[in-house]
Design a protein around this motif. Structure first.
Motif, PDB file in Angstrom:
ATOM      1  N   THR A  29      -0.468  10.495 -10.575  1.00  0.00           N
ATOM      2  CA  THR A  29      -0.962   9.189 -10.162  1.00  0.00           C
ATOM      3  C   THR A  29      -2.309   8.937 -10.805  1.00  0.00           C
ATOM      4  N   ILE A  85      -5.611   6.342 -10.132  1.00  0.00           N
ATOM      5  CA  ILE A  85      -6.224   5.339  -9.260  1.00  0.00           C
ATOM      6  C   ILE A  85      -7.371   4.711 -10.041  1.00  0.00           C
ATOM      7  N   LEU A 129      -2.142   3.153  -9.249  1.00  0.00           N
ATOM      8  CA  LEU A 129      -2.656   2.628  -7.990  1.00  0.00           C
ATOM      9  C   LEU A 129      -3.990   1.957  -8.239  1.00  0.00           C
ATOM     10  N   TYR A 186      -5.989  14.913  -3.681  1.00  0.00           N
ATOM     11  CA  TYR A 186      -5.541  13.695  -3.022  1.00  0.00           C
ATOM     12  C   TYR A 186      -4.117  13.844  -2.521  1.00  0.00           C
ATOM     13  N   ILE A 219      -1.068  11.427  -1.237  1.00  0.00           N
ATOM     14  CA  ILE A 219      -0.640  10.039  -1.228  1.00  0.00           C
ATOM     15  C   ILE A 219       0.682   9.985  -0.487  1.00  0.00           C
ATOM     16  N   THR A 260      -1.459   4.664   1.646  1.00  0.00           N
ATOM     17  CA  THR A 260      -2.630   5.385   2.143  1.00  0.00           C
ATOM     18  C   THR A 260      -2.871   6.624   1.301  1.00  0.00           C
ATOM     19  N   VAL A 261      -4.127   6.820   0.928  1.00  0.00           N
ATOM     20  CA  VAL A 261      -4.549   7.995   0.162  1.00  0.00           C
ATOM     21  C   VAL A 261      -5.546   8.753   1.019  1.00  0.00           C
ATOM     22  N   SER A 268     -10.061   8.805   3.901  1.00  0.00           N
ATOM     23  CA  SER A 268      -8.803   8.093   3.791  1.00  0.00           C
ATOM     24  C   SER A 268      -9.095   6.655   3.384  1.00  0.00           C
ATOM     25  N   THR A 308      -7.060   2.896   1.399  1.00  0.00           N
ATOM     26  CA  THR A 308      -5.823   2.225   1.025  1.00  0.00           C
ATOM     27  C   THR A 308      -5.889   1.779  -0.423  1.00  0.00           C
ATOM     28  N   CYS A 309      -4.794   2.003  -1.142  1.00  0.00           N
ATOM     29  CA  CYS A 309      -4.652   1.519  -2.515  1.00  0.00           C
ATOM     30  C   CYS A 309      -3.378   0.675  -2.592  1.00  0.00           C
TER      31      CYS A 309
END
Length: 102
Positions: free
Chosen positions: A3, A5, A25, A44, A46, A62-63, A70, A72-73
């Motif tokens: 992933t 981000i 993300l 992380y 996810i 939620t990550v 914590s 949100t992405c």
């Protein structure tokens, strides 16, 4: 699962990530690593839906970090076709499977 981000993606770069089966993300507007206190050294977690069919373009996820933070992405799968590429393991496996059907 791999992933990335980021605050945002250029269309072609985001699309290339999906094609390589990497989940793009985006941080929510106004958030990024600095205000969230992220250094890049965290691990992380996810929380993804169990099935690709449960993911929708633009869906939030939620990550959580190993330090307990914590946030949100947003999934940056922008089309159903991108989800199909991802489900097949990337664009190359998708194309090969389709060629084998012919």
């Amino acid at each position: 699962m791999k992933t990335v981000i980021a605050k945002s993606f250029e269309r072609i770069h985001r699309s290339n990530l999906v094609g390589m089966r990497i989940i793009p993300l985006c941080f929510k507007p106004g958030e990024d690593a600095d205000p969230l206190g992220l250094t890049g050294h965290e691990r992380y977690s996810i929380y993804l839906p169990n099935k690709i069919s449960e993911i929708r373009p633009g869906q939030d996820v939620t990550v959580t970090t190993d330090t307990g933070k914590s946030f949100t992405c947003t999934f940056r799968f922008d089309t159903e076709v991108e989800l199909e590429y991802f489900d097949h393991g990337g664009i190359l496996p998708f194309v090969i499977r389709n060629l084998n059907k012919e």
